[in-house]
Design a protein around this motif. Structure first.
Motif, PDB file in Angstrom:
ATOM      1  N   UNK A 131      28.779  24.915   0.381  1.00  0.00           N
ATOM      2  CA  UNK A 131      30.203  25.098   0.634  1.00  0.00           C
ATOM      3  C   UNK A 131      30.955  25.309  -0.683  1.00  0.00           C
ATOM      4  N   UNK A 132      30.409  26.210  -1.480  1.00  0.00           N
ATOM      5  CA  UNK A 132      30.941  26.443  -2.825  1.00  0.00           C
ATOM      6  C   UNK A 132      32.052  27.485  -2.818  1.00  0.00           C
ATOM      7  N   UNK A 133      32.995  27.312  -3.717  1.00  0.00           N
ATOM      8  CA  UNK A 133      33.995  28.342  -3.958  1.00  0.00           C
ATOM      9  C   UNK A 133      33.391  29.395  -4.887  1.00  0.00           C
ATOM     10  N   UNK A 134      34.035  30.543  -4.970  1.00  0.00           N
ATOM     11  CA  UNK A 134      33.533  31.594  -5.854  1.00  0.00           C
ATOM     12  C   UNK A 134      33.496  31.128  -7.310  1.00  0.00           C
ATOM     13  N   UNK A 135      34.475  30.351  -7.717  1.00  0.00           N
ATOM     14  CA  UNK A 135      34.527  29.899  -9.109  1.00  0.00           C
ATOM     15  C   UNK A 135      33.413  28.917  -9.443  1.00  0.00           C
ATOM     16  N   UNK A 136      32.795  28.326  -8.432  1.00  0.00           N
ATOM     17  CA  UNK A 136      31.713  27.368  -8.656  1.00  0.00           C
ATOM     18  C   UNK A 136      30.342  28.032  -8.726  1.00  0.00           C
ATOM     19  N   UNK A 137      30.269  29.322  -8.417  1.00  0.00           N
ATOM     20  CA  UNK A 137      28.967  29.986  -8.285  1.00  0.00           C
ATOM     21  C   UNK A 137      28.297  30.221  -9.632  1.00  0.00           C
ATOM     22  N   UNK A 138      28.947  30.959 -10.554  1.00  0.00           N
ATOM     23  CA  UNK A 138      28.278  31.288 -11.819  1.00  0.00           C
ATOM     24  C   UNK A 138      27.847  30.042 -12.604  1.00  0.00           C
ATOM     25  N   UNK A 139      28.634  28.968 -12.659  1.00  0.00           N
ATOM     26  CA  UNK A 139      28.168  27.776 -13.375  1.00  0.00           C
ATOM     27  C   UNK A 139      26.912  27.146 -12.776  1.00  0.00           C
ATOM     28  N   UNK A 140      26.631  27.452 -11.508  1.00  0.00           N
ATOM     29  CA  UNK A 140      25.447  26.884 -10.852  1.00  0.00           C
ATOM     30  C   UNK A 140      24.236  27.818 -10.896  1.00  0.00           C
ATOM     31  N   UNK A 141      24.406  29.007 -11.457  1.00  0.00           N
ATOM     32  CA  UNK A 141      23.312  29.981 -11.518  1.00  0.00           C
ATOM     33  C   UNK A 141      22.488  29.763 -12.783  1.00  0.00           C
ATOM     34  N   UNK A 142      21.165  29.670 -12.615  1.00  0.00           N
ATOM     35  CA  UNK A 142      20.278  29.493 -13.770  1.00  0.00           C
ATOM     36  C   UNK A 142      20.111  30.793 -14.535  1.00  0.00           C
ATOM     37  N   UNK A 143      20.053  31.915 -13.810  1.00  0.00           N
ATOM     38  CA  UNK A 143      19.874  33.182 -14.482  1.00  0.00           C
ATOM     39  C   UNK A 143      19.640  34.320 -13.525  1.00  0.00           C
ATOM     40  N   UNK A 221      26.537  29.967   0.955  1.00  0.00           N
ATOM     41  CA  UNK A 221      26.465  28.510   0.804  1.00  0.00           C
ATOM     42  C   UNK A 221      27.207  27.751   1.896  1.00  0.00           C
ATOM     43  N   UNK A 222      28.024  28.437   2.671  1.00  0.00           N
ATOM     44  CA  UNK A 222      28.717  27.774   3.786  1.00  0.00           C
ATOM     45  C   UNK A 222      27.849  27.735   5.034  1.00  0.00           C
ATOM     46  N   UNK A 223      26.726  28.424   4.996  1.00  0.00           N
ATOM     47  CA  UNK A 223      25.785  28.391   6.123  1.00  0.00           C
ATOM     48  C   UNK A 223      24.496  27.665   5.769  1.00  0.00           C
ATOM     49  N   UNK A 224      24.108  27.735   4.495  1.00  0.00           N
ATOM     50  CA  UNK A 224      22.868  27.089   4.046  1.00  0.00           C
ATOM     51  C   UNK A 224      23.078  26.549   2.635  1.00  0.00           C
ATOM     52  N   UNK A 225      22.533  25.387   2.361  1.00  0.00           N
ATOM     53  CA  UNK A 225      22.586  24.850   1.001  1.00  0.00           C
ATOM     54  C   UNK A 225      21.570  25.594   0.147  1.00  0.00           C
ATOM     55  N   UNK A 226      22.017  26.121  -0.980  1.00  0.00           N
ATOM     56  CA  UNK A 226      21.129  26.790  -1.919  1.00  0.00           C
ATOM     57  C   UNK A 226      20.651  25.762  -2.932  1.00  0.00           C
TER      58      UNK A 226
END
Length: 286
Positions: A131-143, A221-226
């Protein structure tokens, strides 16, 4: 930082060479499961340096827990197909057993008559996204890395099920290296190019996506936890075999280039004496 998993171990690419790291982690997937990012590798001591042409990349992540994909996510692809722009991402989940190592040979099953390539930008999740916002996505990406999201077009047409058309063994080549987001020149315009037998057939950037990377992963992420180590394939631009009515043949070589990572090369094998067999599946009845 650019990281590679090789037969010799885990390492960084530095000054045009492979720096083998002093770490017990067997692959990047193991690092992410424990650490949630690759930052710990930035400070690892270097055991020795090896020329790039002497390393053999292996499975970048081990075996991912989940491989998500999205259909029709480039404006160029929608235009080439003569289809409207979707209002929601066309998402699917493919079998992780289909992931193959860079440089591997992919053997086309006898039943598949229209095997196709799809050069894509692959996103590797570092920290859990739910249930992430768009602004939370890139900080959670490893690469990011390169992917060839191969598709059996005939199976897709017959069954209407992306997971079946994309889950054959070896149909998801991934790698060989991973680039951390902080090292990307422009996250909004990552280039992806695909060559088949040296001919450039796909050339676009993520700026041409219908659902950009932060939007796509946020929606998913609102349908499945990544989870850490999960892979999200972000769609393919125009120029696939489907667009040209020309599919992969025995001996073909597919090269996918994504900004900032080593090129992904896949070699195609198709036994000449293998006769096609019935899929035993048909399109669903509505």
């Amino acid at each position: 930082m650019q990281v590679v998993t090789t037969q010799a171990g885990l390492g960084r690419i530095e000054d045009g060479a492979f720096a083998l790291l002093d770490t017990a982690f067997p692959h990047i997937g193991a690092v992410l499961e424990q650490e949630g990012s690759l930052q710990c590798l930035a400070s690892c001591a270097v055991r020795r340096r090896i020329p790039l042409d002497e390393i053999t990349p292996t499975a970048l992540l081990g075996r991912p827990h989940a491989v998500w994909g999205v259909g029709l996510n480039y404006l160029s692809k929608a235009a080439r197909a003569g289809r409207g722009v979707p209002e929601q991402p066309i998402l699917y989940l493919a079998a992780s057993s289909g992931v193959s190592v860079p440089g591997a040979q992919v053997v086309i099953p006898p039943a598949v008559t229209e095997p196709d390539y799809e050069g894509e930008i692959a996103i590797v999740v570092g920290r859990r996204l739910h249930q992430a916002t768009e602004s939370e996505v890139w900080p959670a990406i490893a690469g990011i890395t390169a992917a060839n999201d191969m598709t059996a077009r005939d199976v897709m047409r017959t069954t209407g099920i992306p997971a079946l058309a994309k889950s054959y063994p070896g149909f998801t080549p991934l790698g060989p290296s991973l680039r951390t987001p902080d090292d990307l020149a422009d996250r909004a315009a990552i280039r992806v190019r695909t060559q088949v037998n040296g001919e450039l057939l796909q050339d676009d950037t993520s700026a041409g996506m219908i659902f950009p990377i932060p939007d796509l992963l946020s929606r998913l992420s609102w349908f499945a936890a990544l989870e850490p180590g999960d892979v999200v394939l972000t769609g393919t631009p125009a120029g696939t075999g489907q667009d040209r009515a020309c599919f992969l043949a025995d001996g073909d070589e597919v090269r996918v280039e994504v900004d900032g990572v080593l090129p992904l090369v896949t070699r195609i094998a198709r036994p000449l004496d293998a006769a096609p067999r019935d899929h035993r599946l048909t399109a669903p009845v509505s």
